[in-house]
Motif scaffolding. Sequence first.
Motif, short mmCIF file in Angstrom:
data_model
loop_
_atom_site.label_atom_id
_atom_site.label_comp_id
_atom_site.label_asym_id
_atom_site.label_seq_id
_atom_site.Cartn_x
_atom_site.Cartn_y
_atom_site.Cartn_z
N HIS A 23 33.85 33.31 42.26
CA HIS A 23 33.94 34.19 41.10
C HIS A 23 35.41 34.51 40.77
O HIS A 23 35.78 34.58 39.58
CB HIS A 23 33.15 35.48 41.35
N ARG A 24 36.23 34.72 41.79
CA ARG A 24 37.66 34.98 41.54
C ARG A 24 38.27 33.85 40.73
O ARG A 24 39.04 34.07 39.80
CB ARG A 24 38.42 35.12 42.86
N TRP A 27 36.65 33.68 36.92
CA TRP A 27 37.05 34.78 36.04
C TRP A 27 38.57 34.89 35.91
O TRP A 27 39.06 35.34 34.87
CB TRP A 27 36.44 36.09 36.54
N SER A 28 39.31 34.47 36.92
CA SER A 28 40.77 34.42 36.79
C SER A 28 41.19 33.42 35.73
O SER A 28 42.10 33.67 34.94
CB SER A 28 41.43 34.06 38.13
N LEU A 30 39.40 32.40 33.10
CA LEU A 30 39.09 32.94 31.77
C LEU A 30 40.10 34.00 31.36
O LEU A 30 40.55 34.05 30.21
CB LEU A 30 37.68 33.51 31.77
N VAL A 201 32.89 40.08 37.96
CA VAL A 201 33.68 39.66 36.80
C VAL A 201 35.10 40.25 36.88
O VAL A 201 36.08 39.58 36.57
CB VAL A 201 32.99 40.10 35.49
N SER A 202 35.19 41.50 37.32
CA SER A 202 36.51 42.16 37.42
C SER A 202 37.42 41.49 38.44
O SER A 202 38.63 41.71 38.42
CB SER A 202 36.34 43.63 37.76
N GLY A 204 38.44 38.62 38.48
CA GLY A 204 39.43 37.81 37.78
C GLY A 204 40.68 38.60 37.45
O GLY A 204 41.81 38.14 37.69
#
Length: 286
Positions: A23-24, A27-28, A30, A201-202, A204
Amino acid sequence: MWGTLPLYFPLLQPAGALEIIAHRIVWSLLFCLVLLLATRQMRGYLAVMRSGRMLAVLSAAAVLVAANWTIYVFAVTSDHVVDAALGYFINPLVTVLLAVLVLKERLRPAQWVALGFGGAAVVVITAGLGTVPWVALGVAFSFGFYGLLKNRAGRTVPAIPGLAVETTVLAPVAVLYLLWLGAQGTSTFVQEGTGHALLLVSSGIVTALPLLCFGAAARLLPLSVVGMLQYLAPIMQLALGVLVFHEEMPVVRWVGFSLVWCALVLLTVDALRSLRVARVARVAQR
């Protein structure tokens, strides 16, 4: 921001370390693409993607930073915050060691003594605890090699395009892993509710912001200032590990940390003295 990360990653449980890293990465990427558009740096990003040599360097850096993230997330979600802090204290010593082994730089006597203190710290902790501090060494060496590659590429690649390229390289593997978790029914992204999904999501933003600040600072500030500021994060992490998470700190661990701190004091004093000598020499030449 880096100093407070041990408080953030436990909030992402029950997601495991690999799911968090995936996820990191996604989302990073994006977040970086949004920043590229907002700062009009998309052309620089595309130029790096078309440059075979630079893309190869940043791809290697991407693998190293992914390894560093994985080790670190594992550490802070499995009661090894103190070991992670030790890794970032050791990191400047690893950087000096790489300067000798990879860049063939000649060290000053104080730097050799500092490396000796660092090696002694690892030996003391290993002998006292009966196990090699693999987490600390993994954190230190993965970020040390990452810093070496970024130093080679960072002179020509700004912070945002650089991080965007790294996450672009990692994104296909991350997306495939997340899809596999979903197919297996073990993904926590949907199963744990909206709040958990938003926290993932955060990741990222939480990942990208300190790295971008670090990349920008390395380009704008004297290296001596950047080096000393980097001690703040492990100091904060050590304090959190001991005072908040109540991890054990036997005497042998304090001795090992003290040896590393002695090494860092030597490195800092030597670096400041070297800068002062260089400054005096420049003034004399005018």
